[in-house]
Design a protein around this motif. Structure first.
Motif, PDB file in Angstrom:
ATOM      1  N   GLN A   1       1.103   3.933  -5.256  1.00 63.84           N
ATOM      2  CA  GLN A   1       0.662   5.299  -4.988  1.00 63.84           C
ATOM      3  C   GLN A   1      -0.603   5.680  -5.751  1.00 63.84           C
ATOM      4  OE1 GLN A   1       2.089   7.728  -2.747  1.00 63.84           O
ATOM      5  NE2 GLN A   1       2.768   5.740  -2.001  1.00 63.84           N
TER       6      GLN A   1
ATOM      7  N   SER B   1      -4.369   5.443  -6.781  1.00 63.69           N
ATOM      8  CA  SER B   1      -5.539   4.959  -6.033  1.00 63.69           C
ATOM      9  C   SER B   1      -6.243   3.812  -6.739  1.00 63.69           C
ATOM     10  CB  SER B   1      -6.521   6.108  -5.786  1.00 63.69           C
ATOM     11  OG  SER B   1      -6.960   6.670  -7.007  1.00 63.69           O
TER      12      SER B   1
ATOM     13  N   TYR C   1      -9.044  -2.287   5.374  1.00 63.05           N
ATOM     14  CA  TYR C   1      -8.672  -1.593   4.142  1.00 63.05           C
ATOM     15  C   TYR C   1      -9.832  -0.880   3.448  1.00 63.05           C
ATOM     16  CZ  TYR C   1      -4.661  -4.715   4.758  1.00 63.05           C
ATOM     17  OH  TYR C   1      -3.587  -5.389   5.272  1.00 63.05           O
TER      18      TYR C   1
ATOM     19  N   LEU D   1       0.815  -1.204   0.000  1.00 66.91           N
ATOM     20  CA  LEU D   1       0.000   0.000   0.000  1.00 66.91           C
ATOM     21  C   LEU D   1       0.855   1.262   0.000  1.00 66.91           C
ATOM     22  CD1 LEU D   1      -2.797  -1.153   2.456  1.00 66.91           C
ATOM     23  CD2 LEU D   1      -2.979  -0.870  -0.018  1.00 66.91           C
ATOM     24  N   GLU D   2       2.061   1.148   0.522  1.00 69.77           N
ATOM     25  CA  GLU D   2       3.029   2.251   0.450  1.00 69.77           C
ATOM     26  C   GLU D   2       3.628   2.338  -0.950  1.00 69.77           C
ATOM     27  OE1 GLU D   2       7.619   2.589   1.747  1.00 69.77           O
ATOM     28  OE2 GLU D   2       6.275   1.942   3.338  1.00 69.77           O
TER      29      GLU D   2
ATOM     30  N   ARG E   1      -4.231   0.711  -6.281  1.00 60.49           N
ATOM     31  CA  ARG E   1      -4.349   0.255  -4.896  1.00 60.49           C
ATOM     32  C   ARG E   1      -5.647  -0.523  -4.692  1.00 60.49           C
ATOM     33  NH1 ARG E   1      -3.868   5.091  -2.224  1.00 60.49           N
ATOM     34  NH2 ARG E   1      -1.604   5.045  -2.260  1.00 60.49           N
ATOM     35  N   GLU E   2      -6.733   0.004  -5.253  1.00 67.93           N
ATOM     36  CA  GLU E   2      -8.020  -0.688  -5.155  1.00 67.93           C
ATOM     37  C   GLU E   2      -7.978  -2.062  -5.811  1.00 67.93           C
ATOM     38  OE1 GLU E   2     -11.895   1.932  -5.300  1.00 67.93           O
ATOM     39  OE2 GLU E   2     -10.593   2.429  -6.976  1.00 67.93           O
TER      40      GLU E   2
ATOM     41  N   LEU F   1      -6.077  -4.616  -3.761  1.00 61.20           N
ATOM     42  CA  LEU F   1      -6.884  -5.115  -2.650  1.00 61.20           C
ATOM     43  C   LEU F   1      -7.966  -6.068  -3.143  1.00 61.20           C
ATOM     44  CD1 LEU F   1      -7.210  -1.825  -0.582  1.00 61.20           C
ATOM     45  CD2 LEU F   1      -5.900  -3.852   0.061  1.00 61.20           C
TER      46      LEU F   1
ATOM     47  N   LYS G   1     -11.070   1.930   3.707  1.00 60.13           N
ATOM     48  CA  LYS G   1     -10.838   3.351   3.408  1.00 60.13           C
ATOM     49  C   LYS G   1     -10.200   3.558   2.042  1.00 60.13           C
ATOM     50  CE  LYS G   1      -6.371   3.505   5.811  1.00 60.13           C
ATOM     51  NZ  LYS G   1      -5.619   4.130   6.927  1.00 60.13           N
ATOM     52  N   TYR G   2      -9.594   2.507   1.489  1.00 62.85           N
ATOM     53  CA  TYR G   2      -8.950   2.631   0.188  1.00 62.85           C
ATOM     54  C   TYR G   2      -9.918   2.384  -0.971  1.00 62.85           C
ATOM     55  CZ  TYR G   2      -4.622   2.344   2.902  1.00 62.85           C
ATOM     56  OH  TYR G   2      -3.609   2.558   3.805  1.00 62.85           O
TER      57      TYR G   2
ATOM     58  N   GLN H   1     -12.804   3.180  -3.345  1.00 65.17           N
ATOM     59  CA  GLN H   1     -13.469   4.405  -3.790  1.00 65.17           C
ATOM     60  C   GLN H   1     -14.365   4.193  -5.003  1.00 65.17           C
ATOM     61  OE1 GLN H   1     -10.326   7.202  -4.557  1.00 65.17           O
ATOM     62  NE2 GLN H   1      -9.451   7.053  -2.506  1.00 65.17           N
TER      63      GLN H   1
END
Length: 451
Positions: free
Chosen positions: A257, A259, A287, A253-254, A262-263, A266, A289-290, A292
């Protein structure tokens, strides 16, 4: 007359504009037995089929296609997709070689000339890491020095890769990084006669996830999302201090970068990799919050519904003989928590878990939890099964399922060891519970004892 001439000019302009929308892909096919080719566009880092095209009797083909967007496309079939670049109005000329590899033939766009120049530079890596099944297998002894040589010479070579298309040149610059990562990771994840120890691994593996981050350009590649899983393996091996999946996920997740990336990581790797409803809900709460995008949220919610239905229903019953030949059923233990261990004598990973299982049994010996082993050994190996029970000091109730019988179908078991937890009410708690070597299993059982 003037109106007629104007009409002709208008029709000509419309026709010309329409023609410029199309890209044309021509080719000659050398591979025998191939009767058609598929064209793929890239959607969120996945190759999505957008057409199937027949190969003519003279072994040529012609594809007329209006690209939805400028970028990478692929040609081939399900098991073999070759990447090239396409935009409206392009003329692409290809030669399909044996094993459905492709080469440029004749005149081509500047972007594809540059792209295939890069492929030629990286040919050794493509052959030995990506298309590793197509030739003799090399080992890390040969691969690592060549990889390091190509990486060292790459900065100078990059400067020669200019097409004049700023969008393409910027995209390719990052794609080169991703492909170098992909080949490096793919090599160590494929079967070899000799595997490297950590001290044999080049520094590249320990540096690649610190030198840069993942941006949206990864999703321009037809294999983009498949790299998330490879990166996660690297994160767990080289970047997690204690080697835990939680540390690896945090590193990912770091590292990621963008979004959307990242989704998708996950969704496609973390959530789809959960071993049951409880683990899924832990991940979702950690997770959420990630998340969207509406499409990802909808899919994750559907996964929750599906897993809950699977893991909250009554556990499928089964009946098998024990070491004395007495038939025992799962339903005999209703009113007690049951930990099922599905294993076999020929399974190395199963044996690795036995000492952890015995330790867990000892720690929870007064809890009333039933430890139920189910062997998938075939009837001819029954004596071998009995010997191993004695040699390993296995306790609890041991049953003999005689091969991949009904339990494997009812519980969707495709690999072992598999650990399953059933509650006192006879309902599933975890269809794919953590292994005994994972502290999460003991924690799960202790939580159930409180209820």
């Amino acid at each position: 007359m003037k109106r007629f001439v104007c009409l002709l000019v208008t029709l000509f302009c419309v026709f010309k504009a329409g023609a410029q929308e199309y890209a044309v892909i021509n080719g000659v096919v050398e591979e025998k037995g191939l009767t058609s080719l598929r064209l793929y566009k890239v959607v969120d880092g996945n190759a999505v089929e957008c057409g199937k095209y027949s190969i003519r009797e003279d072994r040529t083909f012609r594809i007329e296609y209006v690209p939805e967007r400028e970028g990478f496309y692929a040609i081939g079939y399900a098991e073999k997709k070759n990447m090239f670049y396409l935009k409206k109005g392009d003329q692409v000329n290809l030669r399909v070689l044996e094993r459905t590899n492709i080469a440029l033939e004749g005149k081509n766009s500047a972007e594809n000339e540059v792209l295939f120049k890069w492929f030629a530079y990286a040919d050794y890596l493509i052959r030995n890491a990506q298309n590793w099944m197509e030739g003799p297998l090399c080992t890390y002894v040969e691969f690592f020095p060549e990889f390091e040589r190509l990486e060292k010479e790459l900065p100078a070579f990059r400067k020669t890769l200019k097409s004049g298309n700023k969008h393409f040149d910027r995209l390719l610059d990052r794609v080169i990084d991703y492909q170098m990562d992909y080949w490096a990771m793919r090599f160590v994840q494929t079967p070899r006669s000799v595997h490297p120890k950590d001290e044999n691994i080049p520094a590249y593996y320990r540096e690649m996830m610190n030198k840069r981050t993942v941006d949206a350009r990864l999703l321009e590649l037809p294999f983009g999302t498949s790299m998330f899983r490879l990166y996660l393996i690297m994160a767990k091996r080289f970047y997690a201090q204690n080697g835990t999946i939680e540390e690896a996920n945090a590193k990912m997740l770091e590292f990621i970068q963008n979004s959307r990336c990242r989704e998708l990581f996950l969704e496609k790797v973390v959530f789809e990799g959960c071993r049951g409803y409880l683990e899924f809900m832990e991940c979702k709460n950690a997770y959420r919050k990630y998340l969207q995008s509406e499409d990802v949220i909808a899919h994750v919610n559907q996964m929750e519904i599906t897993l809950q239905a699977k893991d909250s229903g009554v556990a499928p019953d089964f009946t098998y003989p024990d070491v004395n030949g007495k038939f025992v059923s799962l339903s005999d233990f209703k009113g007690k928590i049951v930990l099922i261990d599905v294993w076999a004598t020929w399974c190395g990973p199963c044996q690795e878990q036995m000492s952890h299982l015995l330790k867990l049994e000892e720690e929870l010996r007064d809890s009333g939890i039933v430890f139920l082993g189910v062997s998938l050994d075939k009837a001819v190996d029954r004596e071998k099964w009995l010997r191993m029970i004695g040699e390993k000091g296995l306790k609890g109730v041991q049953l003999f399922a005689d091969g991949w019988s009904q339990i494997t179908k009812d519980y969707e078991i495709k690999g072992i060891p598999r650990f399953i937890v059933v509650g006192k009410d006879g309902k599933l708690v975890a269809r794919q519970a953590p292994a005994p070597s994972d502290p999460a299993l003991k924690q799960m059982l202790l939580e159930l004892l409180k209820k």
